[in-house]
Design a protein around this motif. Structure first.
Motif, PDB file in Angstrom:
ATOM      1  N   ALA A  55       0.830  -1.202   0.000  1.00 19.66           N
ATOM      2  CA  ALA A  55       0.000   0.000   0.000  1.00 19.66           C
ATOM      3  C   ALA A  55       0.867   1.256   0.000  1.00 19.66           C
ATOM      4  N   ILE A  56       1.948   1.242   0.765  1.00 19.71           N
ATOM      5  CA  ILE A  56       2.867   2.394   0.784  1.00 19.71           C
ATOM      6  C   ILE A  56       3.501   2.585  -0.586  1.00 19.71           C
ATOM      7  N   ALA A  57       3.930   1.490  -1.212  1.00 23.00           N
ATOM      8  CA  ALA A  57       4.526   1.580  -2.548  1.00 23.00           C
ATOM      9  C   ALA A  57       3.523   2.142  -3.551  1.00 23.00           C
ATOM     10  N   ALA A  58       2.276   1.698  -3.460  1.00 27.12           N
ATOM     11  CA  ALA A  58       1.240   2.188  -4.372  1.00 27.12           C
ATOM     12  C   ALA A  58       0.985   3.681  -4.158  1.00 27.12           C
ATOM     13  N   LEU A  59       0.934   4.101  -2.902  1.00 28.49           N
ATOM     14  CA  LEU A  59       0.692   5.517  -2.620  1.00 28.49           C
ATOM     15  C   LEU A  59       1.844   6.400  -3.095  1.00 28.49           C
ATOM     16  N   ALA A  69      -3.162  12.366 -14.983  1.00 30.40           N
ATOM     17  CA  ALA A  69      -3.055  10.930 -15.242  1.00 30.40           C
ATOM     18  C   ALA A  69      -4.434  10.336 -15.496  1.00 30.40           C
ATOM     19  N   ARG A  70      -4.489   9.481 -16.459  1.00 36.39           N
ATOM     20  CA  ARG A  70      -5.753   8.841 -16.795  1.00 36.39           C
ATOM     21  C   ARG A  70      -6.202   7.931 -15.669  1.00 36.39           C
ATOM     22  N   PRO A  71      -7.516   7.749 -15.531  1.00 35.37           N
ATOM     23  CA  PRO A  71      -8.003   6.842 -14.487  1.00 35.37           C
ATOM     24  C   PRO A  71      -7.464   5.418 -14.648  1.00 35.37           C
ATOM     25  N   LEU A  72      -7.174   5.011 -15.869  1.00 36.20           N
ATOM     26  CA  LEU A  72      -6.635   3.674 -16.095  1.00 36.20           C
ATOM     27  C   LEU A  72      -5.272   3.499 -15.425  1.00 36.20           C
ATOM     28  N   LEU A  78      -4.463   0.942  -7.265  1.00 34.19           N
ATOM     29  CA  LEU A  78      -5.645   0.649  -6.463  1.00 34.19           C
ATOM     30  C   LEU A  78      -5.713  -0.839  -6.113  1.00 34.19           C
ATOM     31  N   ALA A  79      -5.402  -1.703  -7.087  1.00 33.24           N
ATOM     32  CA  ALA A  79      -5.378  -3.145  -6.821  1.00 33.24           C
ATOM     33  C   ALA A  79      -4.321  -3.482  -5.778  1.00 33.24           C
ATOM     34  N   ALA A  80      -3.193  -2.785  -5.830  1.00 32.48           N
ATOM     35  CA  ALA A  80      -2.137  -3.014  -4.838  1.00 32.48           C
ATOM     36  C   ALA A  80      -2.580  -2.523  -3.459  1.00 32.48           C
ATOM     37  N   ALA A  83      -4.999  -4.896  -1.748  1.00 32.98           N
ATOM     38  CA  ALA A  83      -4.545  -6.282  -1.596  1.00 32.98           C
ATOM     39  C   ALA A  83      -4.905  -6.913  -0.252  1.00 32.98           C
ATOM     40  N   PRO A  84      -4.857  -6.200   0.861  1.00 31.71           N
ATOM     41  CA  PRO A  84      -5.258  -6.858   2.118  1.00 31.71           C
ATOM     42  C   PRO A  84      -6.707  -7.331   2.124  1.00 31.71           C
ATOM     43  N   LEU A  85      -7.545  -6.734   1.302  1.00 33.02           N
ATOM     44  CA  LEU A  85      -8.948  -7.137   1.275  1.00 33.02           C
ATOM     45  C   LEU A  85      -9.180  -8.452   0.539  1.00 33.02           C
TER      46      LEU A  85
END
Length: 119
Positions: A55-59, A69-72, A78-80, A83-85
């Motif tokens: 999560a830290i890496a993703a943020l 930046a495009r939403p894509l 977001l998937a990263a 991940a805990p979920l």
């Protein structure tokens, strides 16, 4: 099979080591997120509470994206971050995608040269 699992884990550890070496030897600006993703990829056992590193890496990655930046471009971070979920795989079959998310994050981080976003 047990042998295939060991081979896959060995390949993941090697890929993680190469990614970290490449990031630190080349002075890549995203060294920390690359190290965090590689640490999780190389580990044979990862729990939900370990996913805070992803999560830290993703943020950090999202923080360096340009404002337009495009939403894509936000789907992978977001998937990263989520991940805990969807882990562990015993509880939710989507958890089997976690190594793929880690590899994709490593690839995106290695292939892009982020610049500090100005707010």
């Amino acid at each position: 099979p047990h042998g295939a699992g060991l081979a896959a884990q060995g390949a993941a550890m090697l890929a993680a080591a190469v990614a970290v070496w490449r990031a630190f030897a080349g002075g890549h600006p995203a060294r920390l997120p690359i190290l965090l993703c590689a640490l999780l990829l190389a580990s044979p056992h990862v729990s939900n509470y370990d996913m805070i590193l992803l999560a830290i890496a993703a943020l950090i990655h999202v923080r360096t994206l340009p404002g337009e930046a495009r939403p894509l471009a936000l789907v992978l971070p977001l998937a990263a971050w989520l991940a805990p979920l969807y882990n562990p795989p015993r509880v939710n079959p989507l958890g089997f995608a976690t190594p793929l998310v880690l590899l994709a994050m490593l690839a995106v981080l290695l292939l892009t040269r982020p610049s500090a976003r100005r707010d």
